[in-house]
Design an enzyme around this catalytic site. Structure first.
Site, PDB file in Angstrom:
ATOM      1  N   ASP A 187       0.883  -1.523  -0.131  1.00 36.77           N
ATOM      2  CA  ASP A 187       0.369  -0.030  -0.113  1.00 36.77           C
ATOM      3  C   ASP A 187       1.122   1.336   0.155  1.00 36.77           C
ATOM      4  O   ASP A 187      -0.058   2.636   0.151  1.00 36.77           O
ATOM      5  CB  ASP A 187      -1.009   0.012   1.331  1.00 36.77           C
ATOM      6  CG  ASP A 187      -2.683   0.811   0.924  1.00 36.77           C
ATOM      7  OD1 ASP A 187      -2.511   0.654  -0.240  1.00 36.77           O
ATOM      8  OD2 ASP A 187      -2.197   1.684   2.014  1.00 36.77           O
ATOM      9  N   SER A 243      -6.821   6.768  -0.625  1.00 34.88           N
ATOM     10  CA  SER A 243      -6.883   4.892  -1.701  1.00 34.88           C
ATOM     11  C   SER A 243      -8.309   4.558  -1.937  1.00 34.88           C
ATOM     12  O   SER A 243      -9.905   5.232  -1.072  1.00 34.88           O
ATOM     13  CB  SER A 243      -6.642   3.421  -1.219  1.00 34.88           C
ATOM     14  OG  SER A 243      -5.146   3.858  -0.617  1.00 34.88           O
ATOM     15  N   GLN A 260      -3.783  -0.029  -7.773  1.00 35.53           N
ATOM     16  CA  GLN A 260      -4.742   0.501  -7.058  1.00 35.53           C
ATOM     17  C   GLN A 260      -5.023   1.925  -7.560  1.00 35.53           C
ATOM     18  O   GLN A 260      -4.755   2.917  -8.350  1.00 35.53           O
ATOM     19  CB  GLN A 260      -3.577   1.257  -5.754  1.00 35.53           C
ATOM     20  CG  GLN A 260      -4.321   1.884  -4.514  1.00 35.53           C
ATOM     21  CD  GLN A 260      -3.551   2.200  -3.403  1.00 35.53           C
ATOM     22  OE1 GLN A 260      -3.025   3.598  -3.502  1.00 35.53           O
ATOM     23  NE2 GLN A 260      -3.477   1.082  -2.253  1.00 35.53           N
TER      24      GLN A 260
END
Length: 324
Positions: free
Chosen positions: A234, A258, A308
């Site tokens: 992440d 996110s 992502q």
């Protein structure tokens, strides 16, 4: 999420967090890794329900990688030991708070001959903050190839730690939750190949390479290393997507959060040994950006692929808030 998922541009005082000391009371590498292992050691509450620990020294909002890793651990607790996660897909719904524990509820959607599928809802105070679906596979032999090669970049031994560089420039950054977060000692050593866009950012091609490893040995469990890889995945992605726009997260002119996150696990590997995270950002627009990543072991084995999408917004630093 960005390195600092769910952290916005509000002043530090609004979060009630204290700025960390740069040197005083710095924990040892073994202590930092032990805290990380405890973070992923969920408390079972029966009926495929688990409670996640809070991050020590949190900055007000939960790092998105933490929720992904804890949700993966919860899902893994409900499948047979001979089945390993091969992919997960997550949606971030709300910003999590460091002030409260996180509840994880697991739904067993499938247990087939080779595959198992699990849904996980992470909640705080009765409201979902993340939905995750993970698929697990019984180990099988089959055709194999790897078409992509690890980029030829400067080795980690010839690079400085990002944490050391940040300590040097901290005095030039405004006090904020972001500064607090990036100065907090971490269990992971990041070493960026390209200069980070922390001060005086310039327009750059959206491509980044970063070595990382945990700074002390993790337990031998392959499931722990997969969860640690999910946590680390992440970092980097949205900041890479923002590189063409000459914006700096620590300087306070950039807001990120996110929206979703996906990982495909290709091979087992130890994340307490050096790994290369190669990321690119092929598109941004409409206050969103797309980041992609490949994670390699030191010998060039492709361990995981990551994608992502997240919010990328310009901050109005003079007004101390971000434009929405």
């Amino acid at each position: 999420s960005s390195d600092l998922a769910f952290i916005d541009c509000e002043p530090l005082a609004a979060h009630g967090a204290a700025m960390p000391s740069a040197i005083a009371n710095r924990p040892t590498p073994e202590q930092l890794v032990a805290e990380f292992v405890l973070l992923l050691d969920l408390e079972p509450r029966g009926g495929d329900r688990f409670i996640g620990h809070r991050q020590p020294g949190g900055t007000g909002r939960v790092f998105g990688g933490q929720v992904i890793a804890q949700a993966l651990v919860a899902a893994s607790r409900s499948v047979p030991d001979d089945r390993a996660v091969h992919s997960l897909h997550a949606y971030f719904l709300r910003g999590g708070s460091e002030d409260h524990p996180i509840e994880f509820r697991v739904k067993r959607d499938l247990d087939g001959r080779s595959f198992s599928n699990r849904r996980v809802v992470a909640s705080q105070r009765g409201e979902p903050i993340l939905n995750l679906v993970a698929s697990f596979q019984k180990r099988q032999e089959g055709p194999h190839h790897q078409a992509i090669r690890m980029p030829d970049v400067t080795p980690p031994e010839e690079l400085r730690s990002d944490a050391d560089i940040m300590q040097e420039i901290a005095g030039d950054l405004p006090d904020s939750p972001i500064k607090s977060a990036v100065l907090r000692p971490r269990a992971i050593d990041f070493r960026s190949v390209e200069p980070r866009q922390w001060l005086n950012p310039t327009n750059r091609e959206p491509v980044s390479h970063c070595w990382f490893r945990f700074i002390a040995p993790l337990p031998e469990s392959a499931a722990m290393h997969r969860a640690a890889l999910a946590y680390t995945s992440d970092f980097q992605l949205l900041q890479t997507a923002a590189l063409p726009h000459a914006l700096s997260l620590p300087q306070g002119d950039l807001k990120m959060a996110s929206l979703d996150h996906a990982i495909w696990f290709h091979a087992d590997a130890r994340v307490d040994e050096w790994m290369l995270y190669a990321t690119d950002g092929p598109w941004s627009g409409h206050s969103r950006g797309l980041g992609r990543g490949q994670i390699f072991t030191r010998d060039g084995t492709l361990v995981a692929s990551v994608a992502q999408e997240g919010m990328i917004a310009r901050c109005d630093t003079s007004a101390q808030h971000c434009l929405r």
